[in-house]
Motif scaffolding. Structure first.
Motif, PDB file in Angstrom:
ATOM      1  N   GLN A  97       1.018  -1.179   0.078  1.00  0.00           N
ATOM      2  CA  GLN A  97       0.068   0.202  -0.079  1.00  0.00           C
ATOM      3  C   GLN A  97       0.711   1.259   0.040  1.00  0.00           C
ATOM      4  O   GLN A  97       1.715   1.301   0.602  1.00  0.00           O
ATOM      5  CB  GLN A  97      -0.875   0.068   1.173  1.00  0.00           C
ATOM      6  N   CYS A  98       0.279   2.141  -0.761  1.00  0.00           N
ATOM      7  CA  CYS A  98       0.945   3.485  -0.928  1.00  0.00           C
ATOM      8  C   CYS A  98       0.028   4.386  -0.168  1.00  0.00           C
ATOM      9  O   CYS A  98      -1.297   4.350  -0.395  1.00  0.00           O
ATOM     10  CB  CYS A  98       1.376   4.243  -2.300  1.00  0.00           C
ATOM     11  N   THR A  99       0.349   5.310   0.971  1.00  0.00           N
ATOM     12  CA  THR A  99      -0.635   6.086   1.565  1.00  0.00           C
ATOM     13  C   THR A  99      -0.007   7.783   1.559  1.00  0.00           C
ATOM     14  O   THR A  99       1.097   7.796   1.320  1.00  0.00           O
ATOM     15  CB  THR A  99      -0.571   5.563   3.020  1.00  0.00           C
ATOM     16  N   SER A 101      -0.497  10.488   4.577  1.00  0.00           N
ATOM     17  CA  SER A 101      -1.001  10.824   5.947  1.00  0.00           C
ATOM     18  C   SER A 101      -0.905  12.151   6.043  1.00  0.00           C
ATOM     19  O   SER A 101       0.160  12.959   5.782  1.00  0.00           O
ATOM     20  CB  SER A 101      -0.020   9.920   6.826  1.00  0.00           C
ATOM     21  N   LYS A 107      -4.540   8.065   4.325  1.00  0.00           N
ATOM     22  CA  LYS A 107      -5.645   7.728   3.135  1.00  0.00           C
ATOM     23  C   LYS A 107      -4.619   7.009   2.160  1.00  0.00           C
ATOM     24  O   LYS A 107      -3.763   7.100   1.936  1.00  0.00           O
ATOM     25  CB  LYS A 107      -6.011   8.813   2.488  1.00  0.00           C
ATOM     26  N   PRO A 108      -5.303   5.752   1.680  1.00  0.00           N
ATOM     27  CA  PRO A 108      -4.619   4.816   0.613  1.00  0.00           C
ATOM     28  C   PRO A 108      -4.434   5.753  -0.627  1.00  0.00           C
ATOM     29  O   PRO A 108      -5.448   6.348  -1.159  1.00  0.00           O
ATOM     30  CB  PRO A 108      -5.628   3.699   0.449  1.00  0.00           C
ATOM     31  N   CYS A 109      -3.272   5.631  -1.502  1.00  0.00           N
ATOM     32  CA  CYS A 109      -3.255   6.147  -2.533  1.00  0.00           C
ATOM     33  C   CYS A 109      -3.687   4.929  -3.608  1.00  0.00           C
ATOM     34  O   CYS A 109      -3.216   3.878  -3.834  1.00  0.00           O
ATOM     35  CB  CYS A 109      -1.895   6.534  -2.870  1.00  0.00           C
ATOM     36  N   THR A 110      -4.771   5.656  -4.442  1.00  0.00           N
ATOM     37  CA  THR A 110      -5.241   4.395  -5.682  1.00  0.00           C
ATOM     38  C   THR A 110      -5.378   5.479  -6.993  1.00  0.00           C
ATOM     39  O   THR A 110      -5.438   6.565  -6.808  1.00  0.00           O
ATOM     40  CB  THR A 110      -6.719   3.933  -5.151  1.00  0.00           C
ATOM     41  N   ASN A 127       5.437   5.199  -0.179  1.00  0.00           N
ATOM     42  CA  ASN A 127       5.459   4.371  -1.244  1.00  0.00           C
ATOM     43  C   ASN A 127       6.320   3.085  -0.642  1.00  0.00           C
ATOM     44  O   ASN A 127       7.404   2.976  -0.703  1.00  0.00           O
ATOM     45  CB  ASN A 127       5.952   4.738  -2.768  1.00  0.00           C
TER      46      ASN A 127
END
Length: 151
Positions: A97-99, A101, A107-110, A127
């Motif tokens: 998961q990339c986030t 904060s 929050k997740p990066c999508t 990352n």
């Protein structure tokens, strides 16, 4: 190692005195600097979308190559006249998961969402992948700031 996205000749290492993402330790392909399109004839669809944003006035825009295993800030500033938007385009390893904060909330990066935040809050982009992630990053004037206040 350079990302194969867009070819290695496109990427620039940010200069220490760069105003865009002053704390970001990655590479960027600049599209807009100081409100002016600087990418020439490249990315016409992106230019069209940016010009149709209405009250959102991009000040700086770039495609950013976020290094593998990156953890850090994008920008530090003492003004909230400018907001930052992060739109992940390529996440090579969705399992790791990339986030982003901001103010202690992660929050997740999508590739299906845009994360908008005030960079005066403590923030960290992470990352966790073994490969670089590519994002469209925008700094734009807060829509509540008038034209006069922007200058």
């Amino acid at each position: 190692r350079k990302s194969s996205h867009f070819g290695s000749a496109f990427w620039e290492t940010l200069e220490k005195d760069s105003t865009i993402y002053s704390d970001f330790a990655g590479e960027v392909l600049p599209l807009v600097r100081r409100g002016i399109w600087v990418a020439g004839d490249r990315f016409p669809e992106t230019r069209s979308v940016l010009s149709d944003l209405g009250s959102v006035r991009p000040f700086e825009v770039g495609l950013a190559r976020v290094p593998a295993k990156f953890k850090g800030r994008l920008q530090s500033s003492d003004t909230n006249c400018v907001l930052t938007a992060l739109f992940p385009i390529s996440i090579p390893d969705p399992e790791r998961q990339c986030t982003l904060s901001v103010g202690g909330e992660a929050k997740p990066c999508t590739t299906s969402n845009v994360l908008v935040f005030d960079h005066t809050f403590d923030h960290t982009l992470r990352n966790r992948s073994r490969l670089p992630m590519v994002c469209l990053m925008l700094r734009f004037y807060n829509p509540q700031v008038s034209e006069v206040e922007r200058w």
